[in-house]
Design a protein around this motif. Structure first.
Motif, PDB file in Angstrom:
ATOM      1  N   LYS A   3       0.915  -1.250  -0.021  1.00 37.39           N
ATOM      2  CA  LYS A   3       0.117  -0.141   0.098  1.00 37.39           C
ATOM      3  C   LYS A   3       0.907   1.320  -0.056  1.00 37.39           C
ATOM      4  O   LYS A   3       0.361   2.184  -0.655  1.00 37.39           O
ATOM      5  N   HIS A   4       1.879   1.409   0.898  1.00 37.34           N
ATOM      6  CA  HIS A   4       3.027   2.521   0.698  1.00 37.34           C
ATOM      7  C   HIS A   4       3.475   2.517  -0.457  1.00 37.34           C
ATOM      8  O   HIS A   4       3.526   3.665  -1.129  1.00 37.34           O
ATOM      9  N   LEU A   8       2.816   5.751  -2.793  1.00 34.96           N
ATOM     10  CA  LEU A   8       4.173   6.754  -3.222  1.00 34.96           C
ATOM     11  C   LEU A   8       3.924   6.764  -4.710  1.00 34.96           C
ATOM     12  O   LEU A   8       4.540   7.793  -5.234  1.00 34.96           O
TER      13      LEU A   8
END
Length: 108
Positions: A3-4, A8
């Motif tokens: 998810k990060h 990003l």
């Protein structure tokens, strides 16, 4: 973690767009060309010169320049500025051509 990475990547793609908003100059329409008199043409030429100055001022180095460079090496802002300059130059050329044709009266 995935998810990060997606977040990003999405943020980087969004910052890749032009961050600066340049004024856009429309082409001279047929209606404008038919109704403008010499005084109006002078005013429109002055406005177009003002737009060109705004484009130069907007294009100055600032925080948005840095963010744009980080996102896409400044390409988005560069393309937006080039497009705005092209449209302003086109409008100025059209207005000056109208003025040359319609406002230069021989005094012979």
């Amino acid at each position: 973690m995935l998810k990060h990475a997606i977040l990003l990547s999405t943020l980087l793609l969004l910052t890749g767009c032009a961050l600066k908003q340049y004024p856009q100059s429309p082409k001279v329409s047929d209606e404008e060309a038919q109704t403008y008199n010499c005084a109006t043409l002078d005013q429109e030429i002055a406005k177009t010169h003002s737009v060109q100055q705004q484009i130069d001022k907007t294009g100055e180095f600032d925080a948005l320049t840095v963010i744009g460079f980080l996102g896409d090496f400044g390409i988005g802002n560069g393309i937006a500025k080039a497009s705005a300059n092209k449209h302003a130059a086109t409008r100025l050329s059209e207005l000056e051509q109208l003025k040359t044709v319609g406002c230069n009266h021989p005094t012979a």
